[in-house]
Scaffold this active site. Structure first.
Site, short mmCIF file in Angstrom:
data_model
loop_
_atom_site.label_atom_id
_atom_site.label_comp_id
_atom_site.label_asym_id
_atom_site.label_seq_id
_atom_site.Cartn_x
_atom_site.Cartn_y
_atom_site.Cartn_z
N SER A 180 0.81 -1.23 0.00
CA SER A 180 0.00 0.00 0.00
C SER A 180 0.84 1.27 0.00
O SER A 180 0.66 2.16 0.82
CB SER A 180 -0.95 -0.02 1.20
N ARG A 195 7.80 6.23 -3.60
CA ARG A 195 8.24 6.78 -2.31
C ARG A 195 7.50 6.06 -1.20
O ARG A 195 6.37 5.60 -1.38
CB ARG A 195 7.93 8.29 -2.24
N ASP A 233 -3.84 -1.60 -1.45
CA ASP A 233 -5.01 -2.00 -0.67
C ASP A 233 -6.28 -1.29 -1.15
O ASP A 233 -7.38 -1.85 -1.08
CB ASP A 233 -4.80 -1.77 0.84
#
Length: 500
Positions: A180, A195, A233
């Protein structure tokens, strides 16, 4: 130890004794002494700072829509609008056993999902707590830990009563890996980490293919699995919620972080034209909308407290939308207001307030408790401040804290409504209405959060906004991940876009 700048403190003498000090004025008979009128005056100021008008919300929605369009048109935008290579909605006919691994913000979760078709499933799962060292240590070691936990789960959950493995030799179970964090993907079983977010910072991982790193760990432990899909997710939440409720068109996460996913027409994703995908196809888009208005800060109503949260974070300038909304930051915003009032001599005079000086000690869960305190004396709030921070409060202060929590929580929900409204407006869902699957600790546990989102949607769209209904989402990182693994296997077995 330096005496606290709050007017109180303690000093350890060479003898080992502790000397407690505080300053006070001669007319300060009862401590603390903030009055109802004083707190009401301050509350008016914060009410102005944290309140979003319908007009301002509509301006944010228009800017948000432009940002979404830009992300679909060009790569490497601030809101990246990531194509997920999840093609279309589930049919409801997906069946079989699938594994799912979810690397979340707090826990690692491993699931075995038996997809039964017709919106039905069974799930067996285990959770493993992530340490701060794992979140910020070597990236490959983090994935080794994931594989080790998966091995433990397979050895215990996929075994008969005698402990013997039930999986046939040579058979590999399809695995959906829920990761996620924003990744660019050229195909569904690969992903380059753009990132870290949600406080992660594992080294040697940003810019790397996290699916390949996880495969290395799976091979190291010789696990009988095939990594079929790398998903976010939020994408999993979209697919799982639609599998159970086919009216679902959008999925959102409002928890430690915030994000959204929806199903886009391939013809409206210019940046993937070169892949030669049929223009009539649909593909799920992982917005990564927590980055909206990052760096430039042109559209969101940031207060000086939000700016402090941003500048002292591990990613200054980034994730601007998330820092106003997510559960990671709301408690810190309230703590900064409290500290400012302590410095101004308004709160806790003569008391030692050093425990409130540490960043992030004021958990967002405290805001939930403060808002839901049912007692006239606000006993829950007394308990929070005495137990965790060793300070006493007046009723006027407690009423102020609860009102402040409400302002910060309400702003978060109304900004969340702006994000939903941007997708609804872009996709033309307003006339027919749609369901929004929502998950995350804020949505599920923060009192009134969902109601405030709905209130915000009506403020943006008028009465038609009532056609946009949020509901508790299905488990995206477990069930959704497994269903996507099933959909992907079925697609590739049929020879459709096998390189994607």
């Amino acid at each position: 130890m330096v005496i606290s700048r709050r007017g109180s403190g303690s000093l350890t003498l060479p003898s080992g004794q502790t000397l407690t000090t505080h300053t006070r004025t001669q007319d300060e008979e009862d401590l603390p002494h903030a009055t109802k009128r004083t707190m009401a005056d301050h509350l008016r100021k914060y009410d102005t700072l944290f309140t979003l008008t319908p007009q301002r919300m509509r301006m944010i929605v228009e800017a948000f829509k432009d940002t979404l369009e830009l992300g679909l048109e060009k790569s490497e935008q601030i809101v990246p609008m990531i194509p997920t290579f999840v093609f279309g909605w589930p049919t409801g006919e997906e069946k079989g056993d699938y594994l799912a691994v979810d690397l979340g913000g707090t826990n690692l979760r491993v699931c075995l999902v038996t997809v039964q078709g017709d919106g039905k499933f069974e799930i067996t799962q285990s959770k493993y707590r992530l340490t701060e060292e794992q979140k910020h240590g070597d990236g490959q070691k983090l994935f080794d830990f994931c594989a080790e936990c998966l091995k433990t789960f397979i050895d215990t959950s996929l075994a008969d009563s005698d402990g013997a493995a039930t999986l046939k030799d040579g058979k590999k179970l399809p695995l959906g890996f829920t990761f996620s964090y924003p990744c660019t993907q050229d195909r569904i079983d690969q992903g380059i980490l753009i990132r870290w977010t949600k406080g992660f910072g594992a080294t040697d991982t940003e810019g790397q293919d996290v699916a390949a790193m996880f495969r290395n760990s799976l091979e190291k432990y010789q696990l009988p699995v095939e990594l079929t899909a790398l998903i976010n997710d939020t994408t999993g939440t979209l697919i799982a919620s639609n599998y159970v409720n086919p009216q679902t068109r959008i999925a959102c996460i409002f928890g430690t972080g915030c994000n959204a996913a929806y199903m886009e027409h391939v013809k409206d994703i210019p940046k993937i034209t070169s892949l030669g995908i049929d223009e009539s196809a649909e593909m799920a888009i992982n917005c990564e909308w927590g980055a909206f208005d990052s760096f430039e800060h042109e559209h969101l109503p940031r207060t000086k407290y939000d700016i402090t949260v941003d500048e002292t974070s591990n990613k200054p300038g980034e994730q601007a939308f998330e820092k106003l909304i997510s559960g990671r930051y709301l408690g810190e915003i309230l703590r900064l207001v409290i500290c400012e009032l302590i410095d101004e001599g308004v709160l806790f005079l003569g008391q030692n307030t050093y425990k409130l000086e540490n960043p992030y000690v004021f958990d967002t869960a405290f805001l939930s408790l403060m808002e839901s305190d049912p007692t006239d004396e606000l006993l829950m709030i007394i308990g929070i401040f005495t137990h965790f921070f060793a300070v006493e409060t007046t009723l006027a202060e407690r009423q102020f804290f609860r009102a402040l929590a409400k302002l910060i929580g309400r702003r978060a929900a109304r900004l969340s409504a702006c994000g939903i409204a941007a997708i609804v407006g872009k996709m033309g869902y307003l006339d027919e209405g749609c369901s929004v699957g929502a998950d995350g600790s804020l949505y599920n546990k923060y009192p009134g959060f969902a109601d405030r989102i709905h209130e915000g949607l009506v403020d943006i769209f008028g009465e038609r906004g009532r056609k946009i209904i949020t509901h508790h989402a299905e488990d995206g990182s477990g069930v959704g991940s497994a269903i996507i693994a099933a959909m992907t296997k079925k697609r590739k077995d049929a020879g459709l876009y096998v390189s994607l």
